[in-house]
Design an enzyme around this catalytic site. Structure first.
Site: not given
Length: 1003
Positions: A806, A809, A903, A988
């Protein structure tokens, strides 16, 4: 025993009163648990039956009725089905009849109104009461300002507010003119209640307006009745008194809701950039179902708007988690068939050369390269440091789109990209004339990829911020020039480059402007970027100290909303001038006098439009992802021509997520060119009065590609720039561009110890846009060339790491950067890891998205982390070939021990992992788990537990090991299910600080 409640006409009155008294005392002294117990035993039905019996007695015995009504009101508040029970007992007419009979008796009337309010809490019951004339009755009770019977008026207003929760009642109230009456009543109470003794009555009237404006007809009538001006003026009178916060909050909510809805000031919400897709693929894909939570149906025609909610910082996904869990054991256990012919996997053996490495050849190649570098350094025509161009460096990154793989030369793992890291501050940086000519000659070959450029623009890169009209810039770079320098002398001039680089301190670790510029020149982009953002070229150092999260100022959001309303009703100072627009080239720099100048056409940049609202206020819009009409969150742009110490307000008006860490202490980041040139090259957290809230913009169906009713949100912040006429960059988070990554890999390769670190950089594939996606292999060199050491080398288990699928990010790239630097370091733990494992790393899965400033998608308009089930080799090449490499490793019995996809999380703090577990998923969904049938290795929890012990930013309690249906096509789930990797994770990382451990940042 409520079923035999002794309320008959023949019963002794004293007995009844004693029972009611005991019940009242028990419920008033007890907690809600006692009331729930009474409800569970049929208390509501018994009391309603008693009410019906008492209402039939003539004359009415209020000595019995009043305690009975009090009990009904108290029990009814806790009984969720009370409204339905009232209907079943046919008690609505009884309650209305009692209310009419008691209009002249305030005490009796107040008790009836309490019960009426509880009954109206059920929408169906409330509608029935409205049809039977309840609202007309209440407006006889609600009077203008008076100190008499205040308790009764308050009860009537509460009952009216409950009735107006029904849409049909609200529509009836508007049609009968009650909305205007409510506005007049509110004005009267507001004007006369100078001592603020009746705040609850004023707020009650506002609640009535709040519910009546939930329908479109109510909002239109409110606006036509000058409700916006009335409430705005009254709120201004209340701002100085903190006790009036309930009134201010409710009034602001109404103003925000009734602000006339507008479309975004763009022709289309689709991206300004489009990319022709190969084959018959649709260049305008529909919105993905996975993003449906960002879209809301437009119910304006039905007269209802989405109810406002005060969200906490919990991600909406977790609220829907239980409904989304995969509970089919067969699906959780299944191993899908190969998505490609098995013979196609053989080509991935070339990406695993370490399994059959001839170390004698490797040693020879290293000596040959060293000899070649020595000869190259002695050549007079090749300076010790130069900025390579697409023609001067024969490297796959510089291949034009129509150049064949054969013409590209060897793989980057075979041919190094070298530039000596000497004391380059004193060396010359030369743009070779031949390179410039060859660039010009090669440009027409790429016309199908890049848009047509202004012929006046140089084909060489320029550092976009440093224009010659800034006095400080002329003094710095042209101390002997009184007039303006030549217009063609932008930063591509070798003299200018030399002057600039001589001022570089050279103390930024793992960064070289030369390497960056060389890599950036080879990047393929739709607009054909020809300018470098100064922070990416120059580099930056970390701040010398940690900064606490921003403490949210009380009332900041309501102040911003009121400022927006002022723009509508007091437009005298509104300018409304567009000063930057990607869709209109005539609005490029320089901007009109007296306003800021914006620019975003550089790598990872994202700003579509800037509108000057007032002298020091600007509305900004982000560009959607390429070939998409959504995904607005990432921004990165340049701003200049500012005044110092003046608070500029910026409103980014087309955000899409319903909540943001900007509401919980997060700040954007800012980079000052002047500060950098004075020896402080830093991205710093900046911005005050930051908040994030729903605005009045909606997406029209035509502009949104058929998507109606999307709500937009505003991120607003104020900044005081440190210097006048500076050049500053603002970004959502610390940017990390594709060129930054590529140049970082070059530097790591040069700085590693080749005797200890096995490093191989190859091209996994070319992206859809023609940019190479690098693949790294890192492990330890074998101790010796004897058989045992070579066998140990080849038998090391794999750890597979990926990042930046992504593009928005960027924090995932910073985590990957730290991972790479640690793995090639001389740290004893790093050395041990290299000896134990072979690391296969794809540091950037979505280079095209990163280059174009996207948030989630690639050039195909697809979220690549939703394509792992069936990736297309044409549309999703990086996912297709990464999955192919994982398939190959699995097919030869070398499936990774660990797979981890890096991420960034925009709504949670700390660092945590998502993993996969059949049992935990079934348990969470409430399914019975037969442990004899469903067996599972709990080793997936080992790595998170270790991280929880050794990594201060990591929080085990935030980890989840559930498998959701909506995540079935993500890397984590596919690698776990199809390749059988037990330890398959998504990691994350927060955008905004940590709330636990050593790195906890408090306010």
């Amino acid at each position: 025993k409520f079923g035999v409640f002794p309320f008959q006409s023949s019963c002794d009155k004293d007995v009844i009163l004693n029972i009611l008294s005991v019940l009242t005392d028990l419920l008033s002294l007890g907690t809600g648990r006692r009331i729930h117990y009474v409800v569970s035993k049929g208390g509501s039905e018994a009391l309603l039956q008693a009410l019906a019996t008492a209402a039939r007695t003539e004359p009415l015995d209020h000595g019995t009725l009043l305690p009975l009504l009090r009990l009904l009101a108290r029990v009814g508040q806790r009984d969720r089905k009370f409204g339905l029970k009232v209907q079943k007992a046919e008690a609505t007419d009884i309650i209305l009849s009692l209310t009419r009979k008691d209009l002249g008796h305030p005490l009796h009337l107040t008790h009836c109104l309490w019960v009426l309010r509880v009954c109206a809490s059920n929408v169906t019951t409330g509608t029935m009461l409205g049809i039977n004339g309840a609202m007309e009755l209440l407006f006889k009770v609600i009077t203008p300002y008076s100190k008499r019977h205040v308790r009764t008026v308050r009860a009537a207003i509460g009952a009216l507010a409950a009735l107006l929760k029904s849409k049909s009642n609200s529509r009836r109230a508007v049609n009968r003119g009650y909305l205007g009456e409510l506005l007049r009543l509110y004005q009267d109470w507001h004007r006369n209640d100078v001592s603020n003794n009746y705040i609850y009555i004023r707020r009650g009237l506002l609640l009535c307006l709040k519910y009546i404006t939930n329908i479109q007809l109510g909002r239109e009538t409110f606006f036509g009745s000058r409700g916006m001006e009335i409430l705005f003026t009254s709120v201004q009178d209340c701002l100085s008194c903190k006790n009036l916060d309930p009134i201010i909050t409710t009034a602001t909510h109404i103003l925000r809701k009734c602000y006339p809805k507008e479309h975004l000031p763009v022709v289309t919400v689709r991206s300004s950039y489009s990319f022709p897709l190969p084959g018959n693929a649709n260049a305008e894909p529909p919105c993905e179902g996975s993003e449906g939570k960002w879209l809301n149906g437009d119910n304006e025609s039905e007269g209802e708007e989405e109810a406002e909610k005060d969200w906490d910082d919990e991600d909406v996904e977790s609220k829907e988690e239980d409904c989304d869990l995969e509970t089919d054991v067969n699906k959780l256990r299944s191993r899908p068939v190969l998505d490609r012919p098995e013979q196609d996997l053989e080509k991935y053996a070339a990406l695993c050369a370490e399994l059959s490495q001839n170390f004698q050849e490797l040693e020879f190649e290293s000596e040959e390269k060293k000899s070649l570098e020595d000869r190259t350094e002695n050549l007079p025509s090749a300076p010790s440091h130069f900025i390579p161009s697409a023609s001067s460096v024969k490297h796959p990154n510089c291949r034009w789109r129509n150049q064949s793989v054969t013409e590209m030369g060897p793989d980057p793992g075979e041919q190094d990209f070298k530039a000596p890291l000497k004391s380059w501050r004193k060396e010359e940086c030369i743009w070779e004339k031949n390179d410039e000519k060859r660039d010009v000659a090669e440009e027409p070959q790429d016309k199908d990829f890049c848009e047509e450029e202004d012929p006046a623009r140089s084909h060489l890169f320029a550092l976009c911020p440093l224009l010659k009209d800034a006095a400080w810039y002329k003094k710095l770079f042209y101390p002997h020039c009184e007039g303006n320098p030549s217009p063609e002398g932008r930063l591509e001039s070798s003299d200018m480059v030399r002057n600039l680089l001589e001022k570089h301190q050279g103390e930024i670790q793992f960064h070289s402007p030369h390497f960056y510029a060389g890599r950036a020149r080879c990047v393929k982009s739709i607009p054909g970027y020809r300018e470098l953002a100064f922070p990416d070229f120059w580099g930056h150092q970390p701040p010398p100290y940690s900064k606490p999260v921003l403490e949210r100022k009380h009332g900041v959001q309501r102040d911003k909303v009121l400022d927006d309303v002022r723009r509508l009703i007091q437009p005298g100072d509104v300018i409304g001038r567009t000063v930057f627009d990607l869709d209109d080239p005539s609005l490029s720099r320089p901007a009109a006098p007296g306003c800021l100048t914006f620019f975003s056409q550089f790598e990872s940049g994202n700003l579509r439009k800037a509108i000057q609202v007032r002298e020091f206020e600007y509305d900004l819009m982000m560009n959607a992802d390429v070939n998409s009409n959504q995904h607005h969150q990432w921004f990165y742009f340049e701003v200049r021509d500012m005044k110092s110490a003046v608070p500029y307000r910026f409103n980014i008006i087309n955000c899409e997520k319903f909540n943001s860490q900007f509401n919980y202490g997060m700040q954007l980041v800012m980079y000052s060119v002047r500060e950098a040139l004075q020896g402080r090259p830093r991205w710093i957290r900046a911005g005050q009065e930051i908040c994030y809230y729903k605005n009045h913009y909606r997406c029209r169906a035509a502009a949104g590609g058929g998507v109606r009713g999307r709500f937009y949100y505003t991120l607003t912040f104020s900044i005081k720039f440190p210097h006048k006429d500076d050049v500053c960059y603002l970004a959502y988070h610390y940017p990390y561009t594709y060129s930054t990554m590529m140049s970082h890999l070059d530097i790591l390769e040069q700085n590693r110890n080749p005797k200890k670190v096995y490093w191989r950089q190859q091209t996994l594939c070319q992206t859809l846009g023609g940019n190479p996606c690098p693949l790294l292999t890192i492990t330890a060199m074998p101790e010796s060339k004897n058989r045992d050491d070579l066998e140990q080398f080849c038998s090391r288990p794999y750890v597979f790491l990926t990042a930046r699928v992504h593009p928005g990010e960027s924090n995932s790239s910073w985590v990957m950067k730290g991972t790479l630097e640690f793995l090639v370091s001389s740290d004893p733990i790093a050395e041990l890891l290299r000896k134990c494992f072979i690391f296969k790393i794809v540091p950037m899965l979505n280079p095209d998205g990163v280059i174009h400033g996207n948030l989630r998608c690639s050039l195909s308009g697809d979220d690549l982390n939703r394509q792992w089930l069936t990736p297309s080799p044409q549309l999703h090449p990086t996912i297709y070939h990464t999955k192919g490499l994982l398939y190959y490793l699995s097919s030869i019995g070398r499936a990774p021990l660990v797979f981890c996809d890096y991420h960034g999380h925009s709504q949670k703090k700390n660092v945590f992992l998502y993993g996969c577990s059949i049992k935990e998923t079934l348990w969470q969904a409430g399914c019975m788990v037969d442990t004899a049938v469903v067996t599972e290795d709990v080793g997936y929890r080992t790595l998170p537990k270790i991280l929880d012990k050794v990594a201060p930013a990591f929080v085990m309690n935030s980890c989840s090991f559930l498998v959701e249906k909506s995540r079935a096509s993500t890397a984590r789930v596919v690698v776990w299910k199809e390749m059988g990797v037990l330890r398959s994770y998504t990691m994350e990382s927060t955008y905004c600080s940590c709330s636990h451990g050593l790195y906890r940042v408090s306010k």
